[in-house]
Design an enzyme around this catalytic site. Structure first.
Site, PDB file in Angstrom:
ATOM      1  N   GLU A   1       0.906  -1.508   0.357  1.00 40.99           N
ATOM      2  CA  GLU A   1       0.034   0.216  -0.122  1.00 40.99           C
ATOM      3  C   GLU A   1       0.798   1.547  -0.170  1.00 40.99           C
ATOM      4  OE1 GLU A   1      -2.871  -3.782   0.748  1.00 40.99           O
ATOM      5  OE2 GLU A   1      -1.025  -2.484   2.049  1.00 40.99           O
TER       6      GLU A   1
ATOM      7  N   HIS B   1     -11.107  -6.276   7.712  1.00 46.40           N
ATOM      8  CA  HIS B   1     -11.762  -5.851   6.761  1.00 46.40           C
ATOM      9  C   HIS B   1     -12.917  -5.208   6.209  1.00 46.40           C
ATOM     10  CE1 HIS B   1      -9.245  -9.666   5.725  1.00 46.40           C
ATOM     11  NE2 HIS B   1      -9.136  -9.024   4.748  1.00 46.40           N
TER      12      HIS B   1
END
Length: 347
Positions: free
Chosen positions: A70, A139
């Protein structure tokens, strides 16, 4: 659909996933500087299929996969943007964005100011947020507050397909970095604010009929999605639907404001509504302490104090790590919103 649409070629019912894909398709065709990249967004079409078919249509130079890094995705996007491209970088889940936070905050948000306007950072970070898929603690998070806090960033969260497409197009065209948060519970519908109640007419709802061509929705304008006189509910994303369900279930004349853009914030719309109703509830899925709702409460207090007839209420997620097994208890549902409405109306 009050925002002006232009250059449209007809409209059709769309899910939010389809609307987001349509926005990227439109912008890839209109502007050769637009590129799409991230984890699995190319050949596979993204874990939620938002970019499905775009690589086949536009090629691997403009829609491509990135390593599972990321911070690398963010750094590459910032460099691309500084040199004239308009990257749309997908972070596969909002929970994964934290390794990129330093790049986003220290570089993307500050580039215009640090360079005295010589460079800008016209990029978008798309990322699915919130719960609804039993994804557990890694998540399911809603990190909007930590981005709205940062000067130089725009933070956006749509609640319906029409806004999702128009806001994403406006974000791609904007010259500042945008954090574009996409509530997973709204990706496919149907959702009417209840866990167990399907929306049989989802495709016929006005906000789910989406122009197929180009249009944009302003990044700094809230929407009044339900007019009322008794109490104002300030909310965004998934909980826009929760607020409407609560008002309808309780039979309370509540006005529901969909902020859409968390920063810049449409303060005028908030003040006008709260001054009219004299009561206010702030509703969001994220945890309570230091959530974006705290900023909304402070602004209402500063600008509407003499019009308030009751203390401002907050209805939010719990101050706990995201509870996998109790996901639907964690979500602020209609029952909790109705309780809050009763409390403010009793004063």
């Amino acid at each position: 659909m009050s925002d002006q649409a232009v250059q449209t070629t007809g409209s059709a019912p769309m899910t939010m996933i389809q609307a987001l894909r349509s926005a990227m398709d439109v912008m890839l065709e209109r502007d050769d500087n637009v590129v799409i990249f991230g984890e699995d967004v190319g050949y596979f079409g993204g874990v939620f299929r938002c970019t499905d078919g775009l690589q086949a249509k536009y090629g691997k130079q403009r829609v491509f996969d990135a390593p599972i890094s990321e911070s690398g995705i963010a750094g590459a996007a910032i460099g691309m943007a500084a040199y004239g491209l308009r990257p749309v970088a997908e972070i596969q889940f909002a929970d994964y964005i934290y390794p990129a936070y330093d790049q986003i905050v220290s570089e993307a948000a500050r580039l215009r100011y640090r360079s005295g306007g010589m460079f800008t950072s016209p990029l978008v970070f798309r990322t699915p947020c919130g719960g609804g898929i039993y994804g557990g603690q890694t998540h399911s998070q809603s990190p909007e507050a930590i981005f709205a806090h940062v000067a130089g960033l725009r933070t956006v969260m749509p609640s319906n397909p029409y806004d999702a497409k128009g806001l994403l197009i406006a974000s791609i065209e904007n010259d500042d970095p945008v954090i574009f948060l996409e509530p997973k519970r709204l990706y496919n519908g149907p959702f009417d604010g209840h866990h167990d109640r399907p929306v049989t007419a989802w495709s016929k709802h006005a906000d789910n009929v989406v122009p197929e061509g180009y249009y944009s929705v302003p990044l700094d304008k809230a929407a009044v999605v339900r007019e009322g006189q008794a109490v104002t509910i300030l909310t965004y994303g998934t909980t826009v639907w929760v607020a409407q369900a609560a008002a309808e279930d309780a039979g309370i004349d509540a006005e529901v404001i969909d902020l859409r853009s968390l920063w810049p914030l449409d303060l005028d719309a908030i003040v006008a509504s709260v001054k009219k109703t004299g009561r206010c509830i702030v509703l969001h899925e994220a945890t309570r302490t230091c959530g974006f709702g705290a900023e909304l409460v402070a602004l209402v207090q500063e600008h509407c104090f003499y019009h308030l007839q009751a203390p401002v209420e907050r209805v939010t997620g719990w101050d706990t790590p995201y509870p996998h097994a109790q996901e639907w208890d964690y979500f602020p549902g209609p029952a909790r919103v109705i309780d809050a409405m009763h409390r403010v109306l009793e004063d």
